[in-house]
Design a protein around this motif. Structure first.
Motif, short mmCIF file in Angstrom:
data_model
loop_
_atom_site.label_atom_id
_atom_site.label_comp_id
_atom_site.label_asym_id
_atom_site.label_seq_id
_atom_site.Cartn_x
_atom_site.Cartn_y
_atom_site.Cartn_z
N HIS A 114 79.49 5.92 -88.75
CA HIS A 114 78.44 6.99 -89.18
C HIS A 114 77.57 6.18 -90.10
CE1 HIS A 114 77.49 10.56 -91.73
NE2 HIS A 114 77.45 9.84 -92.78
N HIS A 118 73.18 6.08 -90.38
CA HIS A 118 72.14 6.21 -91.64
C HIS A 118 71.39 4.97 -91.27
CE1 HIS A 118 73.24 9.62 -93.92
NE2 HIS A 118 74.43 9.38 -94.04
N ASP A 303 73.04 13.90 -93.69
CA ASP A 303 73.92 13.63 -92.63
C ASP A 303 73.04 14.55 -91.40
OD1 ASP A 303 75.55 12.36 -93.86
OD2 ASP A 303 77.19 13.43 -94.00
#
Ligand code: KG4
Ligand code: ZN
Length: 343
Positions: A114, A118, A303
């Motif tokens: 994750h 980003h 997100d």
């Protein structure tokens, strides 16, 4: 290698994100469903509710991005999903969806970190930064300064030793009687606040490292709240001082990181990157230091599935291992250092 159509699936916390990225043409479609309203009533994310909602949202979001991109399920060449870090149950929903779809279509499926998503998300923006750059990642779960040399080459320069910046905003907002998620509400209240009425610490501002600590600030706010009943004005003044404290430390350390790396490009990612006061401070300091700050569009900061699809595509182009046998795993705790090749 011919262009690839990669489906990205994000379900690590309280946003369901699905996107289609074409390695030749760029981002074709990106759809996000946020669960903020659902969790609001509880004052925070309820993991089990998050998982169940991801289950409900994934298939409709997939249909939506296919329609938007004018593509069919058969056109997808590979699937990237967020394997961690995040809430175990929430991650499992995206992972099992990706694995099942990959198995049924016989196409490669690969897990994505994750935070790597980003870190690479700024490359999707209209004005992408050149490598290498320093990234300030400030979200509800993470506060990190990283040196990003290229895809797969990240060096952790410093991070929060306790609460993440967004978490500090959210917890402090709660103490001041604001709803969830508190960050934007606290920032709004801070605009009405006057400087100088309260004095909060600037944790680790002068420490020689690039680390942060925000839990003490929240405790200082708690002490102020308990001392006497606060008027609406008091609360605004306290919110103002809290925001001053957090943004001063974040800006100072981000500039220190640039100096330490001898780089002149800073990328800000994560929800707290939306904070106006933080941007003001960074811009002012950057102008003085002759460095450039990149703020990707907000949709890319928070997100989303686009960053997962993009990151997956980069990894696939670099020859990452994939599988299409329906087997999958998630890593609720997964240090980014494990996937980096160093500089
Ligand atoms: O990156 P993000 O959308 O989700 C993850 O945590 O991964 O970040 C959400 C965090 C929350 O803590 C929220 O309160 C904070 O970003 N946030 C803000 C602002 N907008 C969002 N914090 C301060 N000021 C804002 N304007
Ligand atoms: Zn995130």
């Amino acid at each position: 290698m011919p262009a690839m159509l990669v489906l990205g699936i994000e379900s690590s916390c309280d946003e369901t994100g699905v996107a289609l990225y074409d390695s030749g043409r760029g981002l074709l479609a990106d759809a996000v469903h946020t669960q903020v309203e659902m969790h609001e009533a509880y004052g925070g994310v309820v993991p089990e509710l998050a998982s169940r909602d991801h289950i409900r949202r994934l298939a409709p979001l997939l249909r939506r991005v296919l329609a938007e991109a004018d593509r069919r399920l058969e056109d997808i060449d590979a699937i990237a999903y967020t394997a961690g870090p995040g809430l175990a149950g929430a991650l499992l929903v995206g992972a099992s969806f990706a694995a099942a779809l990959g198995f049924s279509r016989g196409i490669p499926v690969l897990p994505v970190h994750h935070l790597e998503g980003h870190l690479l998300s700024p490359l999707l923006s209209d004005e992408p930064p050149q490598f290498p750059f320093v990234a300030l990642l400030v979200s509800g779960g993470h506060t990190q300064l990283m040196r990003v040399a290229s895809v797969g080459h990240y060096e952790l320069l410093g991070e929060s030793l306790d609460d993440a910046a967004g978490e500090a905003f959210d917890k402090t907002a709660k103490l001041l009687g604001l709803g969830y998620p508190g960050g934007p509400a606290l920032a709004k209240l801070a605009e009405d606040g006057r400087p100088g009425r309260f004095k909060l610490p600037r944790p680790m501002l002068r420490s020689p490292d690039l680390d942060f600590s925000f839990s003490g600030l929240k405790t200082a706010v708690l002490t102020a709240v308990r001392e006497r009943p606060l008027t609406a004005e008091d609360r605004a003044d306290l919110a103002h001082e809290f925001q001053e404290a957090v943004t001063e430390v974040l800006a100072a350390k981000a500039l220190a990181a640039l100096a330490a790396c001898r780089l002149d490009r800073l990328v800000v990612a994560g929800g707290v990157g939306a904070n106006r006061r933080l941007r003001e401070r960074l811009d002012r300091r950057a102008a003085r230091a002759g460095v450039r700050v990149f703020y990707p569009e907000l949709a890319l900061c928070t997100d989303n599935g686009a960053m997962i699809a993009f990151c997956g595509a980069q990894r696939l182009l670099a020859g990452a291992q994939t599988r299409s046998d329906g087997v999958f795993a998630v890593r609720p705790r997964w240090p980014l250092q494990e996937i980096t090749g160093g500089d």
